[in-house]
Design a protein around this motif. Structure first.
Motif, mmCIF file in Angstrom:
data_model
loop_
_atom_site.group_PDB
_atom_site.id
_atom_site.type_symbol
_atom_site.label_atom_id
_atom_site.label_comp_id
_atom_site.label_asym_id
_atom_site.label_seq_id
_atom_site.Cartn_x
_atom_site.Cartn_y
_atom_site.Cartn_z
ATOM 1 N N THR A 1 42.610 44.976 14.189
ATOM 2 C CA THR A 1 42.816 45.602 15.501
ATOM 3 C C THR A 1 43.781 46.779 15.390
ATOM 4 O O THR A 1 43.560 47.843 15.969
ATOM 5 C CB THR A 1 43.384 44.560 16.491
ATOM 6 N N ALA B 1 35.321 47.365 12.878
ATOM 7 C CA ALA B 1 34.961 47.120 14.279
ATOM 8 C C ALA B 1 33.884 46.050 14.402
ATOM 9 O O ALA B 1 33.736 45.435 15.456
ATOM 10 C CB ALA B 1 34.485 48.407 14.930
ATOM 11 N N ARG C 1 39.729 39.777 14.793
ATOM 12 C CA ARG C 1 40.266 41.072 14.365
ATOM 13 C C ARG C 1 41.760 41.185 14.682
ATOM 14 O O ARG C 1 42.484 41.910 14.017
ATOM 15 C CB ARG C 1 39.499 42.219 15.041
ATOM 16 N N ASN C 2 42.197 40.455 15.698
ATOM 17 C CA ASN C 2 43.624 40.464 16.035
ATOM 18 C C ASN C 2 44.456 39.736 14.993
ATOM 19 O O ASN C 2 45.627 40.022 14.815
ATOM 20 C CB ASN C 2 43.860 39.774 17.386
ATOM 21 N N PRO D 1 37.057 40.116 18.837
ATOM 22 C CA PRO D 1 38.451 40.534 18.986
ATOM 23 C C PRO D 1 39.491 39.535 18.460
ATOM 24 O O PRO D 1 40.441 39.943 17.779
ATOM 25 C CB PRO D 1 38.600 40.728 20.498
#
Lengths: 708, 272, 157
Positions: free
Chosen positions: B69, B86, B94-95, B91
């Motif tokens: 992220t 991406a 990816r965080n 999310p």
């Protein structure tokens, strides 16, 4: 829109939204023993012995010898054992259960148990399977003559794979011995009375010595129709032995691998065509039942009744078999046998049309059943069939006819488009005379002195909205504000048996009973009194009696109708078909709550698209299901079908509440036929596709074969 | 803490790594799925030195603790890397997931690692004994095997600052989000004085490690586009002969076909 | 050995167990934060999503040692906020909640999205919720609810 269709805030919205709802895994674990299964590692074997290590205090090993009653789970037949008998019949079959206070200790003990097997050769191939669990056959007209007189006869074979229900809350049940010696079983389920019957039998006790409560249930889709009966028996037997509460919550892998899922199928269609119309079909249907019969007879019944699709012709022969393999027992899943045969018949119709040089939709329209026509089982379509209007609605939404013509032209370049349409129905309620002869639904309304009314029925809220729609019906009839009427999760100790939460029946059948009960209560209403009214199922009088031995008569009183179109863009480099749009028109009669019904349509349609495209599950040469994790068994995310448009077409059913028909299963049923037709068109040429799911890998395979 | 060590600085992390048998824990998104029994983690998520992105001379230095992220919102991170990052899972992953963790997991499916292969990235490894800078291709020794000593930590990815603008990237997953790569491809192209100066082609998720064949790339290096077009068939045939792929969630044949199709698309996009 | 200290829904807590224990299990079993659901324990469904220092994570993929010093928000805490009230109304208005099992995680994903992107496009909403599986709704209602909440809660995010 009718007043009853106006959306309200769902009764279970607030507790679910805020995370306050208590699912079976959410009860405190204090004093509760964790149960985990010892499972067969072989697809077929004699169990020669089980060597259990010394158990610490408070830990128990439970198996068939601990079943106080009958070691057979009552589903339709009784062949599913509570714990394995002398042989195991599939990988994962529960041989025993270890229960105890600490999960890690339970895991360790399980890993130390040694099972001695004598391995037997398993049957894993549906084509070769020779143990026929169920064998049904029916016919009408003179098929031989139809084939003899046909302009052309077509024969093709179709297959479909597993589909897992993939409710977000895995299976889970808990059994608690009560002080009076009774057993209380609760958990995630669709059919409290099914569990009641099964546990009663396993414990060998009277009906009043067991009661079952449905906890808040995180999705079912059929997967929690019969399976909780098995798990319920297992935890109840363990709780009886340990004389302590026992809870068993499945992990995701365990759930994907060892719980029932949609029957894989193999269908052969032979179709006679004369003067551009279908004159006869000879259909052979095989369903892979897995190791035990569970719900296979009723799944197969529905599958074969739907096998000729939405079309009308005079000559038909259908032969259906449910066959045993040494695999996880298959079971109920939204659609219940119909998605398999609807896929086959819709693809078959497309292929015939193409061979005849006809537009597939025009060919289908020319063969559509109309009101008054005979059904496959020589019953009658008593009510209008709105498919022509619904086809036009979908056409307007996505420009189907123009696109279908355009994409039929040869396409070049990396990306190619295709669009497909499927037509289908879903007969609501139990097949045949099941409602009248087996279920005999009863429901009650309890009016309290303060004027609030409680609905007493056994149908479970599983997300489909029953805790809202049942009270809506009653409040509407009684002219009460909705807050005054409520419906809790059923506890068999206090609600009558209004039947299971299956077959898209709850709203149409039980909802109508509740409407009649509410009218009765209204006429008898005495202010300030405690009153109870009761209603019993009555079969609509227009029904042509159904004979299961001949498959003759009205299999269903009425039908919900579906038209779906799916447009894809195929990437010829990767084989991936991007879904540009999925459009559906659905007739489920009057929506009892617009938002709730649209939510059912969108959710069901997306499940059907998943089934058609990415939800691939299979077993290997040993009989082990490989796609047993969420990274291996893929269901759609927010990003897979962003353009999903569902519309309602209302053809009211006079015997459903305010004209409502069954809704839950319909939207899934025909999706594979629309999706695979779209992929077929995008691939182009003269390619004919014959199976679902149809994956990116399948697409490239077909394209490579074409290129050779 | 019980059965774990949390490092507050890189020095402390290197000391702990050297003195204890620990598994470095960066984002946890792979480790927690593996769920190794009786494991002692060295938690690196509070080591701020590892969470920086620096630019120096020829390289963009992405700290091993930088999350996906974080990289997506950093304008210095090249677009080819952003394209790949991406598409990692979703999310929440990816965080938490990091560049160091993606490398340390040792998987050929690691989406950021594919780009590192295509970009000729280097990996900085540090220990109390000192540091090493290793080309990513050499860092991967085989399936889940890394050139990483028990006392070393992955501390940085060194990504070349130039030469990554002309690229072709495609991930093939099972669905549009939450998808593990079934095949992934990254190609980087450069031309100098009318001649091809770089034609890196990296294939992910199809074998024990990310694949790159420098000798085959060399067939077209130094050639004009027109010359390369003439050699294209031979070049593709050579790749076809060389690539022996493993089966996984999809068949080896499917993977091979997709790899060849994407390689062809890459060449076509740059006029070959 | 020091206990692992972290802030849970605004309250400081200290956990005496193992550093490799899952945050998911500890939240549910030790702190009885049962809004955090277990759907897979593999980071593949989002039912256990929580906010860690304001960032969405799957609590099944967080070891307790990594939560040390962090501030963790579950639905038990978030449901007390004004932002929740807006999302609650929006989800209710379109009946976006069916079985409910994905919902606490889904709503926290929406909160994380709106914190970063107060006025998201539909694509951004779908991306923001892409790690949260829902098997019931087909997602449209949920996406519409988040979109409505963004409009309704103008200024809250």
């Amino acid at each position: 829109m009718e007043k009853i269709s106006e959306s309200v805030v769902k009764k279970d919205h607030a507790p679910k939204m805020s995370g306050r709802s208590v699912y079976v895994g959410d009860y405190s674990g204090d004093g509760v023993l964790t149960g985990k299964f010892l499972r067969s590692t072989l697809a077929r074997a004699k169990v020669l012995g089980v060597e259990v290590p010394p158990l610490p205090d408070g830990y128990f090993y439970v198996d068939k010898t601990d079943v106080p009653g009958d070691n057979n789970v009552n589903i339709v037949l009784d062949d599913t054992p509570v714990f394995a008998r002398d042989t195991v019949e599939y990988i994962g079959e529960p041989i025993g259960m270890v229960v105890g206070p600490e999960e890690q200790v339970v895991d360790r003990l399980l890993s130390e148990i040694k099972v001695a097997y004598e391995e037997l050769a398993p049957m894993l191939d549906l084509r070769k399977a020779d143990t026929v669990f169920f064998n049904y056959e029916y016919e009408k007209g003179n098929l031989e003559k139809a084939f003899a007189e046909a302009d052309k006869v077509y024969e093709e074979e179709f297959s479909t794979g597993y589909q897992d229900q993939t409710y977000l809350e895995p299976q889970g049940m808990m059994a608690e011995p009560e002080e009076n010696g009774h057993m209380y079983v609760h958990g995630s389920m669709q059919c409290a009375y099914y569990v009641h019957g099964a546990v009663m039998r396993a414990l060998g006790c009277r009906p009043d010595e067991v009661h079952i409560l449905q906890d808040v249930t995180g999705g079912g889709f059929g997967g929690k129709e019969a399976f909780p009966s098995i798990l319920g028996c297992q935890v109840a037997v363990a709780a009886r032995k340990a004389n302590a509460p026992v809870r068993c919550i499945f992990g995701r892998r365990e759930d994907l691998e060892f719980t029932s899922k949609r029957h894989p199928s193999l269908c052969v269609y032979k179709v006679a065509v004369k003067n551009g119309k279908v004159t006869g079909m000879d259909i052979d249907v095989k369903f892979n039942s897995g190791a035990y019969t569970t719900l296979s007879p009723v799944v197969l019944q529905r599958g074969i009744i739907c096998a000729s699709g939405v079309y009308s012709f005079d000559n038909l022969h259908v032969h259906g078999r449910a066959l045993k393999t040494n695999t996880t027992p298959s079971g109920a899943y939204r659609g219940f046998g119909a998605p398999q045969t609807f896929f086959a018949v819709e693809m078959m119709m497309n292929h015939i049309a193409r061979d005849l040089g006809l537009d597939s939709l025009q060919f289908k329209e020319a063969n559509l059943a109309r009101q008054g026509d005979a059904t496959s089982t020589s019953g009658k379509y008593h009510f209008p069939i709105p498919l022509p209007e619904m086809i036009n609605e979908v056409d307007r939404a996505c420009d189907f006819r123009r696109k279908h013509l355009e994409y039929e032209k040869p396409q070049t370049g990396r990306y190619r488009k295709g669009i497909g349409m499927a037509l289908w129905f879903h007969g609501a309620g139990f097949t045949g005379s099941g409602e009248r002869d087996h279920i005999k639904a009863v429901c009650k309304l309890h009016k309290y002195p303060d004027g609030t009314v409680e609905v007493l029925a056994s149908n479970g809220e599983i997300g489909q909205g029953l805790r809202t729609t049942f009270p809506k019906i009653v409040a509407h009839e009684l002219n009460l504000p909705l807050e005054k009427v409520y419906y809790n999760h059923p506890d068999t100790a206090r609600v009558p048996d209004s039947g299971p939460t299956v077959a898209s029946r709850s709203l149409m059948v039980v909802g109508e009973l509740l409407r009649r009960a509410a009218i009765k209560l209204r006429t008898q209403w005495i202010e300030g009194e405690d009153q109870i009214v009761e209603e019993h199922f009555r079969e609509p009088d227009f029904m042509i009696p159904f004979y299961l031995d001949k498959f003759q008569g009205d299999a269903y009183p009425t039908y919900a109708w579906g038209v779906g179109a799916i447009e894809v863009e195929l990437d010829t480099c990767t084989g991936i078909s991007k879904i540009l749009g999925a459009y559906g028109s659905f007739d489920v009669g009057t929506p009892i709550d617009y938002n709730i019904v649209i939510g059912q349509m969108e959710g069901g349609y997306l499940q059907g698209i998943g089934y058609a495209s990415i939800e691939k599950m299979d077993y290997d040469s040993k009989g082990r299901i490989r796609n047993n994790s969420f990274s291996d068994y893929l269901i759609p995310t927010t990003k897979d079908v962003p353009n999903l448009k569902c519309m309602l077409h209302v053809e009211q059913y006079p015997d459903g509440p305010y004209g409502a028909k069954g809704a839950g299963e319909l939207p899934l049923v025909g999706a594979p036929g629309a999706y695979v037709a779209a992929v077929e068109q995008a691939i182009g040429g003269k390619v004919s596709l014959h199976h679902a799911p149809f994956t990116a890998e399948d697409t490239l395979n077909v394209m490579m074969k074409e290129a050779e | 803490m019980v059965n774990g060590y949390a490092a507050a600085s890189l020095d402390e992390a290197l000391n702990l790594r050297a003195s204890h048998a620990v598994v470095p824990y960066a984002g946890g998104t792979d480790l927690m799925v593996e769920n190794r029994p009786n494991v002692t983690y060295l938690f690196l998520n509070k080591v701020s030195e590892l969470q920086q992105i620096f630019e120096d001379g020829d390289y963009l230095r992405i700290g091993a603790g930088v999350t996906f992220t974080q990289a997506l919102s950093d304008e210095r991170v090249p677009q080819i890397m952003k394209d790949a990052v991406a598409l990692i899972a979703a999310p929440a992953i990816r965080n938490a997931g990091t560049f160091g963790g993606n490398l340390g997991n040792g998987s050929a499916k690691a989406d950021s690692v594919l780009i590192e292969f295509a970009a000729d990235a280097k990996i900085r490894l540090q220990s109390l004994r000192g540091e090493r800078i290793v080309p990513v291709e050499e860092f991967y020794l085989g399936r889940k095997k890394l050139d990483l000593s028990d006392d070393e930590l992955i501390t940085e990815v060194l990504l070349p600052k130039t030469g990554l603008d002309l690229y072709y990237y495609q991930k093939v997953g099972g669905r549009n989000a939450l998808a593990i790569s079934r095949v992934s491809f990254a190609g980087v192209f450069a031309q100098q004085d009318g001649k091809i100066s770089n034609l890196a082609a990296a294939f992910g998720a199809v074998a024990d490690t990310v694949l790159r064949y420098r000798d085959l790339e060399a067939m077209l290096l130094g050639k004009t586009l027109e010359e390369a077009r003439g050699l294209k068939a031979e070049y593709l045939r050579a790749y076809g002969d060389r690539m022996v792929l493993t089966r996984g969630r999809v068949s080896a044949e499917y993977r091979k076909t997709v790899c060849m199709n994407l390689l062809n698309e890459f060449l076509t996009q740059f006029g070959i | 050995m020091d206990a692992i200290r972290f802030v849970l829904n605004g309250q400081e807590v200290s956990y005496e167990g193992n550093a490799s224990d899952r945050l998911l299990d500890v939240l549910r079993d030790t702190y009885r934060a049962t809004s955090v659901k277990c759907g897979c324990k593999e980071g593949e469904c989002g039912a256990c999503s929580v906010l860690m220092d304001g960032v969405l994570v799957n609590s099944c993929c967080v070891a307790m040692g990594a939560a040390s010093g962090s501030s963790v928000t579950t639905m038990e805490g978030f449901r007390e906020t004004k932002r929740y009230a807006v999302l609650d109304r929006a989800f209710a208005a379109v009946s976006a909640v069916q079985c409910g099992f994905c919902i606490p995680g889904m709503v926290l994903a929406a909160e994380a999205l709106l914190s970063k992107t107060p006025h998201p496009t539909e694509d951004e909403i779908r991306e923001g919720l892409s790690g949260n599986l829902c098997r019931c709704t087909g997602y449209n209602a949920i996406v519409n609810a988040v979109s409505a909440a963004a409009k309704e809660g103008n200024g809250l995010w």
